[in-house]
Design a protein around this motif. Structure first.
Motif, mmCIF file in Angstrom:
data_model
loop_
_atom_site.group_PDB
_atom_site.id
_atom_site.type_symbol
_atom_site.label_atom_id
_atom_site.label_comp_id
_atom_site.label_asym_id
_atom_site.label_seq_id
_atom_site.Cartn_x
_atom_site.Cartn_y
_atom_site.Cartn_z
ATOM 1 N N PRO A 69 -23.248 -7.689 -4.863
ATOM 2 C CA PRO A 69 -23.016 -7.784 -3.413
ATOM 3 C C PRO A 69 -24.016 -8.720 -2.744
ATOM 4 O O PRO A 69 -25.205 -8.721 -3.066
ATOM 5 N N VAL A 70 -23.505 -9.504 -1.802
ATOM 6 C CA VAL A 70 -24.350 -10.455 -1.081
ATOM 7 C C VAL A 70 -24.727 -9.906 0.285
ATOM 8 O O VAL A 70 -25.892 -9.821 0.633
ATOM 9 N N PHE A 71 -23.739 -9.528 1.082
ATOM 10 C CA PHE A 71 -24.042 -8.905 2.370
ATOM 11 C C PHE A 71 -22.832 -8.098 2.812
ATOM 12 O O PHE A 71 -21.707 -8.355 2.414
ATOM 13 N N LYS A 72 -23.114 -7.112 3.667
ATOM 14 C CA LYS A 72 -22.073 -6.263 4.219
ATOM 15 C C LYS A 72 -22.439 -5.943 5.651
ATOM 16 O O LYS A 72 -23.545 -5.486 5.931
ATOM 17 N N LYS A 73 -21.536 -6.198 6.566
ATOM 18 C CA LYS A 73 -21.797 -5.950 7.978
ATOM 19 C C LYS A 73 -21.776 -4.452 8.263
ATOM 20 O O LYS A 73 -20.859 -3.756 7.830
ATOM 21 N N PRO A 74 -22.776 -3.938 8.991
ATOM 22 C CA PRO A 74 -22.816 -2.504 9.303
ATOM 23 C C PRO A 74 -21.573 -2.071 10.081
ATOM 24 O O PRO A 74 -21.129 -2.746 11.008
ATOM 25 N N GLY A 75 -21.014 -0.943 9.659
ATOM 26 C CA GLY A 75 -19.848 -0.401 10.344
ATOM 27 C C GLY A 75 -18.539 -1.061 9.977
ATOM 28 O O GLY A 75 -17.500 -0.724 10.529
ATOM 29 N N GLN A 76 -18.562 -2.022 9.056
ATOM 30 C CA GLN A 76 -17.336 -2.696 8.644
ATOM 31 C C GLN A 76 -17.137 -2.540 7.147
ATOM 32 O O GLN A 76 -18.093 -2.378 6.391
ATOM 33 N N SER A 77 -15.871 -2.561 6.739
ATOM 34 C CA SER A 77 -15.547 -2.379 5.330
ATOM 35 C C SER A 77 -15.556 -3.689 4.561
ATOM 36 O O SER A 77 -15.422 -3.690 3.347
ATOM 37 N N GLN A 78 -15.705 -4.812 5.246
ATOM 38 C CA GLN A 78 -15.727 -6.098 4.571
ATOM 39 C C GLN A 78 -17.006 -6.234 3.747
ATOM 40 O O GLN A 78 -18.090 -5.889 4.202
ATOM 41 N N GLN A 79 -16.850 -6.722 2.557
ATOM 42 C CA GLN A 79 -17.998 -6.902 1.685
ATOM 43 C C GLN A 79 -17.807 -8.162 0.854
ATOM 44 O O GLN A 79 -16.726 -8.426 0.352
ATOM 45 N N HIS A 80 -18.875 -8.942 0.705
ATOM 46 C CA HIS A 80 -18.828 -10.177 -0.071
ATOM 47 C C HIS A 80 -19.704 -9.993 -1.311
ATOM 48 O O HIS A 80 -20.752 -9.352 -1.252
ATOM 49 N N ALA A 81 -19.285 -10.581 -2.410
ATOM 50 C CA ALA A 81 -20.045 -10.447 -3.645
ATOM 51 C C ALA A 81 -19.858 -11.677 -4.516
ATOM 52 O O ALA A 81 -18.815 -12.332 -4.488
ATOM 53 N N VAL A 82 -20.901 -11.977 -5.265
ATOM 54 C CA VAL A 82 -20.817 -12.992 -6.314
ATOM 55 C C VAL A 82 -20.410 -12.286 -7.603
ATOM 56 O O VAL A 82 -20.965 -11.239 -7.942
#
Length: 294
Positions: free
Chosen positions: A110-123
């Protein structure tokens, strides 16, 4: 007044005596006391520490472990056959696409995840072992008088055209070509980016390369032509050759369970790979993955 002065003097002498005796006998001042202006003050205190600091350190260490969040995957894919033309592969002539089965292992970071949101980015990276099945035939069965190939009326069989000259004339005939399947082994490495939204959906895009584990021989079949001088062209690819690839896909999470402190779940994905230099312009397939880790 005189009595009060005597009492004060007695209290002072008692404290002084105790202090001197403590020094004389080698006793240390209690660890929960301090001396201030010649007086001993006893301290009643409780010590607290923040355990979350250790938890954060533990989590940071866990994040640095390889395969903290990884996956195992199996894939079945089929290549898109090229348009039938002179010089195209056996699969194009018989309408049989190459088939690929692979086993993959990889890891997600995981790279970053916005608080309160289900979106998540990962390498995400992965390495795979691939087995291909490709239609082919034994060239030893062909006669020296073959001048080209044609499709049978059914469209899924291959026929060789024979051209022979005799003193009384020319004979042209067709003979059926016995097809077989050859197996090719490869390994691929991919590095990409994954985005998850609404928890159950994710897409990925990756670039990578495929390495041939064994030498491969393919044939480009020609239409009949007396003047060409050959009925097919040999396409040779050596073991160790590297071919670039690009892969995109969409997957959905369809079940989940919690095991100890980490979660595991399954996903099903549709993916498309483009690799124009290797057997097929596009590959499309289905991926089944088992993920572990948070």
């Amino acid at each position: 007044m005189h009595f009060s002065g005597i009492h004060t003097l007695q209290v002072f002498l008692v404290h002084a005596t105790l202090a001197v005796a403590s020094i004389a006998w080698g006793h240390d001042i209690p660890s929960d006391s301090i001396r201030l202006d010649g007086k001993i003050l006893f301290v009643d205190a409780q010590v607290r520490f923040d355990s979350t600091t250790f938890s954060k350190i533990g989590r940071s260490t866990a994040k640095s472990r390889p395969f903290r969040a990884g996956f195992l995957m199996t894939q079945i894919a089929f290549g898109m056959t090229e348009k039938l033309k002179s010089g195209s592969t056996v699969g194009s002539w018989v309408g049989q696409p190459p088939a690929l089965v692979s086993m993959n292992v990889g890891s997600s970071h995981p790279v970053f995840k916005k608080p309160g949101q289900s979106q998540q980015h990962a390498v995400e990276w992965g390495v795979s072992l691939e087995r291909l099945r490709l239609p082919s035939f034994d060239v030893a069965q062909l006669s020296d008088s073959v001048i080209g190939f044609v499709q049978s009326n059914s469209g899924n069989r291959l026929q060789a055209v024979i051209y022979e000259r005799f003193p009384i004339g020319v004979e042209t005939d067709t003979v059926a070509v016995t097809l077989s399947n050859r197996t090719a082994w490869r390994t691929s490495l991919q590095l990409g980016w994954t985005r998850t939204w609404r928890r159950d959906w994710a897409w990925h895009a990756a670039v990578g390369a495929t390495v041939l584990l064994k030498s491969e021989t393919d044939f480009g079949l020609e239409f009949p032509d007396i003047n060409r001088g050959q009925a097919y062209a040999v396409k040779q690819q050596m073991a160790g050759e590297v071919f670039p690839l690009m892969d995109v896909g969409l997957r959905r999470r369809f079940s989940a369970s919690t095991l100890a402190t980490s979660s595991s779940y399954w996903t099903v994905a549709l993916n498309v790979r483009t690799q124009p230099q290797l057997n097929s312009l596009f590959w499309s397939g289905i991926q089944l993955r088992w993920h572990w880790g948070s």
